[in-house]
Design an enzyme around this catalytic site. Structure first.
Site, PDB file in Angstrom:
ATOM      1  N   ASP A  86       2.235  46.415  39.534  1.00  0.00           N
ATOM      2  CA  ASP A  86       2.348  47.113  38.515  1.00  0.00           C
ATOM      3  C   ASP A  86       1.694  48.805  38.890  1.00  0.00           C
ATOM      4  O   ASP A  86       0.798  48.737  39.442  1.00  0.00           O
ATOM      5  CB  ASP A  86       2.365  46.832  36.890  1.00  0.00           C
ATOM      6  CG  ASP A  86       2.511  47.683  36.119  1.00  0.00           C
ATOM      7  OD1 ASP A  86       3.465  48.554  36.051  1.00  0.00           O
ATOM      8  OD2 ASP A  86       1.749  47.981  35.166  1.00  0.00           O
ATOM      9  N   LYS A 112      12.123  52.717  30.497  1.00  0.00           N
ATOM     10  CA  LYS A 112      11.847  53.509  29.505  1.00  0.00           C
ATOM     11  C   LYS A 112      12.949  53.864  28.351  1.00  0.00           C
ATOM     12  O   LYS A 112      12.861  53.931  27.287  1.00  0.00           O
ATOM     13  CB  LYS A 112      11.253  55.075  30.059  1.00  0.00           C
ATOM     14  CG  LYS A 112      10.192  54.681  30.988  1.00  0.00           C
ATOM     15  CD  LYS A 112       8.914  54.306  30.287  1.00  0.00           C
ATOM     16  CE  LYS A 112       7.582  54.047  31.290  1.00  0.00           C
ATOM     17  NZ  LYS A 112       7.013  52.741  31.102  1.00  0.00           N
TER      18      LYS A 112
END
Ligand SMILES: *Cc1c(COP(=O)(O)O)cnc(C)c1O
Length: 631
Positions: A8, A49
């Site tokens: 990540d 997002k």
């Protein structure tokens, strides 16, 4: 074999504390007069997002605030507007927060050296990623493939699609050869769903959420509390392992590779399982005449006395080439004078018997105190034997009788004999380093151990911890040239750490590393604690599975545990092979009067290893019972 690591970005490899999205979300909502708390934002970090914005807008407080502040713009449009603002805000903060986290440089080097591919998946948008990539590259971090959910039809975490795409690009088909690392619950789920090894990072991750400076200013208890909570959250999400620093991935990968390379764990009382770092020490060759080596030898001798809780004023450590028995034979053969001396040997197992054999071989006058194998040697019994044999000048006993795992009470026997002026010898082969032993309190004259027991080195030499005053009076006693303990001692002392004959150099280097690792673990106290934990877990677990103990729990050492065969026709060979094929080597029994087997708790063995072993034994035992029922 680990072929790739999928990492990540924010909070895992860059952006300590995963601050960038937080600041950007906060600023984006503030732009529309909505005040967001950090907690609200952090709940769903790791999602893509836009989804994240929508999710936050579903909270009643936030949606009400939007309606109050923007009566003309319907809620359906709000997500798009806030998201657009978020992109402006994130661009402002990304550059400041794209610093690689501590440990990343080492990890990149390690991956390159081991041909492990690096790829990334992220909750960042492609635009954000495009901004971060050159900043990371400047710091030496250039993952081969970088996947956003735009490349997977907007299917992001916790679904496995991004990891699967990364694997496809890397030409990897077996997800068990891939490690997915991240700092959020969604990261862990993504890894689990893809079938990879899923690892959670705690330091600098989203779940702690503090900047490096903020975190370093906390006191150690606060930091511990943060660690514990974050680790528990990731573990609960299904993480296979938790690491603090991203650099901790290196030893973890090494240990995973060891397991996958079928490196079995030895649950035996020496040789035992040593650490990788101890083994690696032996990849270098050394000469015996070298000053560094001689200094190392002196340091090892000094450390051994310290571990025995003594000083070199009264005690010395004499190293002797060969296995443990060489040390016992050297000590017995040198300690007992050739005339006017008789040795009393207390025996409650095979190693006591071996001392009797040594005395026989060396024609040393001796008497024997025979004690049943499942009982300890008591002070009362020793005193009785002494009363019957006033000619006794020397006494020998085993501390932990590895035959059964029984612990003889040397702390009561030895000082009493010292008071009587009897020279004492303890075979503490399998206990020294794993059970606290206080030489000065015991006032023991000779205590013998070896390189491959609880200090966790490899086989090659034995160690005699001797009271200097006693040893110095033994010149000319030895019945053997090579096993002359006095001459060996003199050579170490007079030639600054030079061994008398060729010594096992590799083994000594490995042993020195093992001593340093014993210190790092927290000394003998910490090691005893770990062994005790292993032993209790093993003993209780085995009893639950129906296995009976050979000796009473009250005299059980933390070193090794003996179990009776569960049935008269128990096939130990089959049991042994079953466990061996699954990575564990156990030990046959040595008790003469009952069929038993032994399992050691010492060496580089954790509670986790014992749990895995118990799971296997549980399965095996159930299958075995099933077979018997069918018969
Ligand atoms: C391991 C051990 C020894 C030494 O045996 P070697 O095979 O010579 O290394 C001696 N006594 C005890 C109690 C032991 O556990």
């Amino acid at each position: 074999m680990i072929e790739a690591i999928v990492l990540d970005w924010a909070g895992t490899t860059i952006d300590y504390g995963s601050r960038a999205p937080i600041i950007a979300f906060k600023n984006a909502f503030a732009h529309f007069f909505i005040d967001l708390s950090e907690d609200t934002i952090r709940q769903d970090v790791g999602l893509d997002k836009l989804t994240h914005v929508r999710k936050m807008l579903q909270e009643p407080e936030i949606s009400n605030s939007w309606i109050a502040n923007h009566p003309d713009t319907p809620l359906e449009k709000a997500a798009a507007e806030i998201y657009a603002q978020f992109q402006i805000e994130i661009n402002k903060v990304l550059a400041e927060t794209a610093q690689l986290k501590p440990g990343m440089t080492d990890l990149i080097k390690f991956a390159n050296a081991h041909h492990i591919q690096l790829a990334t998946t992220t909750g960042y948008t492609q635009a954000m990623l495009d901004q971060v990539l050159p900043l990371a590259a400047e710091q030496g971090y250039k993952p081969a493939y970088n996947i956003t959910s735009e490349q997977t039809n907007h299917v992001g975490r916790p679904k496995p699609d991004m990891v699967e795409l990364a694997m496809k690009k890397m030409n990897i088909t077996d997800p068990s050869h891939v490690i997915k690392v991240g700092d959020t619950v969604n990261d862990i789920l993504e890894g689990k769903n893809a079938g990879t090894i899923s690892i959670g990072v705690v330091d600098g991750g989203n779940l702690i959420g503090l900047s490096e400076e903020e975190f370093s200013q906390l006191d150690i208890e606060h930091r511990d509390r943060y660690h514990t909570i974050a680790a528990a959250t990731l573990k609960e999400a299904g993480a296979d392992e938790i690491i603090n620093n991203i650099g901790d991935l290196i030893p973890l990968i090494e240990s995973i590779e060891d397991q996958q390379h079928d490196m079995p764990l030895l649950l035996t009382p020496g040789p035992l399982t040593t650490s990788k770092t101890v083994k690696e020490t032996m990849l270098v060759d050394h000469g015996t005449w070298d000053d560094d080596y001689k200094e190392l030898t002196q340091w090892v001798r000094h450390e051994l006395v310290t571990i025995g809780n003594a000083t070199e004023k009264d005690y010395t450590a004499v190293l002797m080439q060969g296995s443990g028995s060489f040390g016992v034979e050297a000590a017995i053969g040198t300690a007992v004078p050739k005339t006017n001396a008789t040795l009393l040997i207390a025996a409650n197992g095979a190693y006591g018997e071996r001392m009797i054999e040594i005395a026989d071989y060396l024609a040393i006058p001796h008497v024997v105190l025979q004690v049943p194998e499942d009982q300890t040697v008591t002070l009362a019994a020793v005193e009785e034997a002494l009363a019957a044999h006033p000619e006794v000048t020397h006494f020998a006993v085993v501390h932990c009788e590895t035959t059964t795992g029984i612990l003889n009470p040397i702390e009561t026997i030895i000082p009493t004999l010292a008071d009587k002026g009897i020279i004492t010898l303890v075979d503490a082969m399998s206990s020294f380093g794993g059970v606290p032993i206080d030489l000065e309190k015991l006032r023991v004259d000779y205590l013998v151990t070896s390189s491959n027991k609880c200090v966790q080195g490899v086989p090659g030499f034995s160690i005699v911890l001797a009271k200097k005053h006693t040893l110095q009076a033994t010149e000319g006693n030895a019945r053997s040239l090579a096993l002359d303990l006095y001459a060996q001692y003199q050579t170490f002392e007079n030639q600054a750490g030079k061994w008398r004959f060729t010594s096992p150099t590799h083994v000594v280097y490995a042993f020195a590393e093992a001593l340093r690792e014993l210190e790092q673990e927290g000394g003998v106290t910490a090691r005893t604690h770990r062994y005790n934990n292993n032993e209790t877990l093993l003993r209780k677990g085995m009893q639950e599975l129906g296995y009976e103990l050979v000796i009473d729990e009250s005299v059980q050492s933390p070193i090794i545990t003996s179990f009776k065969f569960p049935t008269a026709d128990f096939n130990f060979r089959a049991f042994y092979e079953y466990l061996k094929n699954r990575g564990f080597i156990i030990y046959p029994g040595k008790v003469s009067k009952c069929d038993s087997f032994r399992i050691g708790n010492i060496g580089e063995i954790s509670a986790d290893d014992i749990s895995r072993l118990l799971d296997l034994i549980k399965t095996y035992t159930a299958e075995e019972l099933q077979l018997q029922v069918q018969k």
